[in-house]
Design a protein around this motif. Structure first.
Motif, short mmCIF file in Angstrom:
data_model
loop_
_atom_site.label_atom_id
_atom_site.label_comp_id
_atom_site.label_asym_id
_atom_site.label_seq_id
_atom_site.Cartn_x
_atom_site.Cartn_y
_atom_site.Cartn_z
N LEU A 294 0.93 5.74 -0.10
CA LEU A 294 -0.03 6.01 0.96
C LEU A 294 0.64 6.76 2.11
O LEU A 294 1.76 6.47 2.49
N HIS A 295 -0.08 7.70 2.64
CA HIS A 295 0.39 8.44 3.81
C HIS A 295 0.42 7.47 5.01
O HIS A 295 -0.51 6.71 5.20
N PHE B 167 0.68 2.93 -3.77
CA PHE B 167 -0.21 4.10 -3.78
C PHE B 167 0.42 5.30 -3.08
O PHE B 167 -0.24 6.30 -2.88
N TRP C 205 -2.65 7.03 7.07
CA TRP C 205 -3.72 6.21 6.51
C TRP C 205 -3.42 4.73 6.70
O TRP C 205 -4.32 3.93 6.93
N LEU D 159 0.83 -1.21 0.00
CA LEU D 159 0.00 0.00 0.00
C LEU D 159 0.87 1.26 0.00
O LEU D 159 0.63 2.19 -0.76
#
Lengths: 260, 304
Positions: free
Chosen positions: B276-277, B274, B280, B270
């Motif tokens: 992703l932060h 993506f 998150w 993830l």
């Protein structure tokens, strides 16, 4: 009241010690319990509660920012509530331990909150840095400790001020079972985020087989982490030694004229 | 010893090629000491999920950065750089990286200061945590707790002394060592010594993490499935017996620690795919953990 305040202050000092100077390792229950015993006036009980929790928690450390049971609050609350329990020292210890362990586990969900809230501070710190305001940066840095302190100070004060044994068990009962189960699992898998974040920084695609090596050693061959580390050290040395020298040898023979 | 670069040294091989050039603004012992005490008293007090020790690192660096970047804009930029994600072992690792970073920063090579931080923090986190927690602490604290349980006050006193003194000495030494070696590293950047060190440390870090992940991340499934078995009765004839088989047992037969590895790989995927932060990722793990644990399908460990 005075004792409750002293114990609360001690809880804050302990978490500060872990995050800051690490003079006495404030997250380890033995030291925490011993001083809590001194504060309530029962050193032996404090050492017994702290010592037992210590041996239960041996090897439980926070790696990469994972939440572990809150043994600071556990050891303090356990010692304080054991002390006010009527009966002989053996009974006091049993009650103190039960409530201490319960408090450590019940309060574990608070730790992620204390770790999460300073995130708001860091965004303000970004703006302070961009403007070169170091005083504001310092204030933000030190005040970001407040959530860390609060999640320990508030429960410690509440539990020790209303010094009665039913308080902790009442809290324990009011938390629904599914929530406790869920939070236990959350605490157990949260380290995965820290590991994943570290992996993202490492050349996993190039050296994926090194990860595999550590995994096989631990999971299949049951090698301890110390063993895995020493093995890793040997592999690292062998690897960089045997690797065909590239620009390395060239520059060395040419002496100091290795400017490109 | 930890004095700034001496001009009597043979020609600095990196200096002229460096885009910024080494700073002639000397970092005194006093400035170095101020950095150390800032680190010592407060390194992790602002620790948070998003950037972990970043603010502590930046705060510690302020005295050095102020000397090296008299220009206000350059100073602000250096503060911003040192606010990026940072996390390592605070005892064995933190001071070493801090000292090395100062040396790089002083030599004017800000890019290598940034990259050495990233390169060193992960392996040092694995090595440092193992040394302090798994090796040293487990010995010291089990001895002390044993005495404490016998009612011997020497137990806690022994432990505190063995934390107080060695922990201080090892941090003080690392800081100076990192600073001195950091200067050498800058000087030998072109010889590939640092690259070798980075590579070795990365390999060590990856091997340790390969063992760490299944050990630290804990998740098992409590699910079972029904299986019909035809059992032969002692007196002749047979009967169909329904048996409960734990799924975890089957998973262990396929691959030990499959679930912890899978969940770490999933989050890594993830984060990577993506971008992703991290917040998150944490929220997702919270939601998954609370749901699966609350439903009772998965747990930290199997009930004994």
């Amino acid at each position: 009241m005075l004792i409750a305040l002293a114990l609360t202050l001690w809880a804050v000092v302990c978490i500060y010690d872990m995050l800051g100077p690490t003079l006495f390792y404030g997250t380890r229950p033995m030291v925490v319990g011993t001083v809590a015993g001194l504060i309530v006036g029962d050193l032996t009980l404090g050492m017994a509660v702290g010592g037992t929790l210590e041996l239960t928690a041996l090897g439980i450390y926070t790696y990469g920012g994972a939440s572990t049971p809150d043994y600071i609050t556990g050891a303090i609350v356990g010692t304080a509530l054991g002390h006010v329990t009527p009966g002989d020292p053996g009974h006091q210890l049993a009650i103190g331990l039960t409530l201490g362990v319960a408090a450590s586990l019940v309060l574990t969900p608070l730790d992620p909150i204390g770790r999460f809230l300073p995130t708001f501070w860091i965004h303000r710190a970004d703006r302070a840095a961009m403007a070169g305001r170091t005083r504001e940066l310092s204030v933000l840095h030190w005040t970001a400790f407040l959530p860390w302190a609060a999640v320990r100070a508030v429960p410690t004060f509440l539990a020790t001020y209303f010094l009665n044994t039913s308080a902790v068990s009442a809290i324990e009962r009011s938390v629904p079972n599914w929530f406790t189960n869920g939070m236990t699992l959350v605490g157990a898998i949260l380290p995965a985020v820290g590991f994943a974040m570290l992996l993202k920084l490492l050349p996993v695609r190039r050296y994926w087989y090194m990860l595999l090596l550590g995994y096989v050693l631990f999971a299949f061959m049951k090698v301890t982490l110390v063993g895995v580390t020493l093995f890793g050290l040997a592999v690292a040395v062998i690897f960089v030694t045997l690797k065909p020298p590239t620009a390395d040898r060239l520059t060395r023979t040419e002496g100091s004229s290795d400017n490109v | 010893m930890s004095e700034p670069a001496d001009t009597s040294e043979p020609a600095d091989p990196v200096g002229p090629a460096d885009p910024v050039g080494p700073s002639d603004l000397a970092i005194t012992r006093q400035v170095l000491r101020r950095v150390f005490w800032r680190y010592f008293w407060s390194f992790q007090v602002s620790w948070n999920y998003e950037r972990m020790q970043a603010l502590g690192f930046c705060y510690s660096m302020v005295p050095v950065l102020r000397v090296l970047h008299p220009d206000r804009a350059a100073f602000a930029d250096s503060l911003r750089r040192h606010l990026s994600f940072f996390n390592t072992s605070p005892i064995v690792g933190g001071p070493l990286i801090l000292g090395t970073t100062i040396a790089m920063e002083e030599a004017g090579s800000t890019t290598s200061a940034d990259s050495v931080k990233v390169a060193m923090m992960a392996p040092m986190a694995g090595i440092g945590d193992t040394i302090t927690f798994a090796l040293y602490n487990s010995i010291i604290f089990s001895i002390g707790a044993g005495w404490a349980l016998q009612g011997n006050v020497m137990g806690p006193i022994f432990t505190v002394l063995f934390v107080l003194i060695p922990y201080f000495v090892v941090r003080w030494w690392q800081f100076g060592f990192g600073y001195r070696q950091g200067k050498n590293m800058v000087a030998r950047l072109a010889s590939g010594a640092l690259e070798k060190l980075n590579e070795g440390a990365t390999i060590l870090g990856l091997i340790v993490m390969g063992g760490f992940i299944p050990q630290i991340v804990k998740i098992v499934t409590t699910l079972t499935y029904q299986q019909n078995i035809t059992a032969v009765k002692p007196g002749g004839g047979s009967t169909v017996v329904t048996q409960k088989v734990p799924v975890q047992k089957q998973l262990d037969a396929i691959l030990p620690y499959l679930l912890p590895v899978a969940i770490t790989a999933f989050i890594y995927f993830l984060l990577r795919r993506f971008n992703l932060h991290p917040i998150w990722a944490i929220v997702i793990v919270f939601a998954i953990g609370l749901a699966l644990g609350g439903l009772g399908w998965f747990a930290k460990a199997l009930p004994t």
